[in-house]
Write a protein that holds these residues in place. Structure first.
Motif, mmCIF file in Angstrom:
data_model
loop_
_atom_site.group_PDB
_atom_site.id
_atom_site.type_symbol
_atom_site.label_atom_id
_atom_site.label_comp_id
_atom_site.label_asym_id
_atom_site.label_seq_id
_atom_site.Cartn_x
_atom_site.Cartn_y
_atom_site.Cartn_z
ATOM 1 N N TYR A 14 9.394 -0.723 -5.909
ATOM 2 C CA TYR A 14 8.151 -1.188 -6.753
ATOM 3 C C TYR A 14 8.826 -2.386 -8.029
ATOM 4 O O TYR A 14 8.442 -3.065 -8.648
ATOM 5 C CB TYR A 14 7.183 -0.620 -7.210
ATOM 6 C CG TYR A 14 6.153 -0.154 -5.856
ATOM 7 C CD1 TYR A 14 4.798 -1.035 -5.406
ATOM 8 C CD2 TYR A 14 6.224 0.736 -4.770
ATOM 9 C CE1 TYR A 14 4.475 -0.528 -4.118
ATOM 10 C CE2 TYR A 14 5.920 1.225 -3.991
ATOM 11 C CZ TYR A 14 4.589 -0.073 -3.455
ATOM 12 O OH TYR A 14 3.211 0.401 -2.628
ATOM 13 N N GLY A 15 9.428 -0.628 -8.657
ATOM 14 C CA GLY A 15 10.626 -1.343 -9.826
ATOM 15 C C GLY A 15 11.398 -2.311 -9.700
ATOM 16 O O GLY A 15 11.766 -3.389 -10.469
ATOM 17 N N CYS B 80 4.666 -7.183 2.346
ATOM 18 C CA CYS B 80 4.146 -6.376 1.098
ATOM 19 C C CYS B 80 4.661 -4.538 1.901
ATOM 20 O O CYS B 80 5.541 -4.008 0.957
ATOM 21 C CB CYS B 80 2.861 -5.683 0.882
ATOM 22 S SG CYS B 80 2.008 -5.995 2.548
ATOM 23 N N HIS B 81 4.799 -5.120 3.020
ATOM 24 C CA HIS B 81 5.410 -3.376 4.035
ATOM 25 C C HIS B 81 6.984 -3.451 3.546
ATOM 26 O O HIS B 81 7.550 -2.247 4.003
ATOM 27 C CB HIS B 81 4.775 -3.674 5.527
ATOM 28 C CG HIS B 81 6.212 -5.071 5.992
ATOM 29 N ND1 HIS B 81 5.475 -6.018 5.674
ATOM 30 C CD2 HIS B 81 7.330 -4.891 6.296
ATOM 31 C CE1 HIS B 81 5.689 -6.979 6.588
ATOM 32 N NE2 HIS B 81 7.537 -5.860 7.157
ATOM 33 N N ARG B 82 7.776 -4.380 3.134
ATOM 34 C CA ARG B 82 9.425 -4.140 2.390
ATOM 35 C C ARG B 82 9.441 -3.567 1.514
ATOM 36 O O ARG B 82 10.030 -3.408 0.775
ATOM 37 C CB ARG B 82 9.890 -5.587 2.871
ATOM 38 C CG ARG B 82 10.084 -5.770 4.183
ATOM 39 C CD ARG B 82 10.454 -7.232 4.133
ATOM 40 N NE ARG B 82 10.424 -8.047 5.612
ATOM 41 C CZ ARG B 82 10.353 -9.153 5.732
ATOM 42 N NH1 ARG B 82 10.783 -9.669 4.703
ATOM 43 N NH2 ARG B 82 10.021 -9.525 7.047
ATOM 44 N N ILE B 83 8.190 -2.975 0.531
ATOM 45 C CA ILE B 83 7.882 -1.983 -0.857
ATOM 46 C C ILE B 83 8.287 -0.890 -0.377
ATOM 47 O O ILE B 83 6.940 -0.451 -0.081
ATOM 48 C CB ILE B 83 6.906 -2.592 -1.661
ATOM 49 C CG1 ILE B 83 7.377 -4.901 -1.507
ATOM 50 C CG2 ILE B 83 6.996 -2.303 -3.282
ATOM 51 C CD1 ILE B 83 8.524 -4.868 -2.492
ATOM 52 N N LEU B 84 9.013 -0.042 -0.858
ATOM 53 C CA LEU B 84 8.685 1.469 -0.863
ATOM 54 C C LEU B 84 8.895 2.165 -1.903
ATOM 55 O O LEU B 84 9.673 1.386 -3.529
ATOM 56 C CB LEU B 84 10.679 1.359 -0.207
ATOM 57 C CG LEU B 84 10.894 0.761 1.245
ATOM 58 C CD1 LEU B 84 12.158 1.648 1.639
ATOM 59 C CD2 LEU B 84 9.590 1.382 2.046
ATOM 60 N N GLY B 85 8.873 3.634 -2.205
ATOM 61 C CA GLY B 85 8.378 4.420 -3.091
ATOM 62 C C GLY B 85 10.046 4.040 -3.871
ATOM 63 O O GLY B 85 11.398 4.083 -3.262
#
Length: 166
Positions: free
Chosen positions: A103-104, A134-139
């Motif tokens: 996300y950053g 959007c599933h390609r965004i990780l914490g």
């Protein structure tokens, strides 16, 4: 208010609801997904199988799930979002298959490094799941976090795409 056509599609991860306007595909949600369309809202939609955008999505999604499609080629109507949300959704489209971002990272790419929470909220409100990835965004640190369709689906989509860390 735009006229919205809709169609249901079975997928290996459960039923998917497709929606399209005259401008393009405007919705792809897993049935029952958080932030998906309400039953009340869908009552105004027209079940349709002749909408070209729905027909094309109905061809491309099964090919994607079969591992035969690397990139979707569908006109999108993302007008439901605010300009900020639309910018986030457009940025998601540029994340290549088999990769991920935090996300950053996404916030920095948008020149909004302090807006990580707002970026996360926009990612979570993505109306065109799977196609706008959007599933390609990780914490931070690469952990699976937040997916309106359920974390098990996020993990399955990343695995299907050959994500190296899963």
């Amino acid at each position: 208010m735009k006229n919205i056509d809709t169609q249901r599609l079975d997928s290996p991860l459960g039923p998917v609801i497709l929606a399209a306007t005259m401008e393009g595909l405007c919705g792809v949600w897993f049935e029952g997904q958080r932030h998906g369309p309400s039953e009340e809202r869908m009552q105004n939609w027209t079940p349709q199988t002749s909408n070209n955008f729905l027909q094309e999505a109905s061809r491309q999604l099964p090919a994607y799930f079969a591992g035969e499609l690397q990139r979707f080629d569908l006109p999108l109507d993302l007008s439901v979002g605010t300009p900020f949300q639309q910018s986030v959704w457009q940025a998601l489209l540029s994340i290549p298959l088999g990769t991920s971002q935090s996300y950053g990272d996404l916030a920095r790419r948008l020149d909004k490094p302090k807006a990580v929470r707002a970026v996360g909220a926009a990612v979570g409100r993505n109306p065109v799941s799977i196609i706008v990835p959007c599933h390609r965004i990780l914490g931070a640190g690469g952990q699976l976090t937040g997916y309106a369709g359920g974390l098990w689906r996020k993990q399955a989509l990343l695995k299907l795409e050959g994500h190296p860390d899963l």
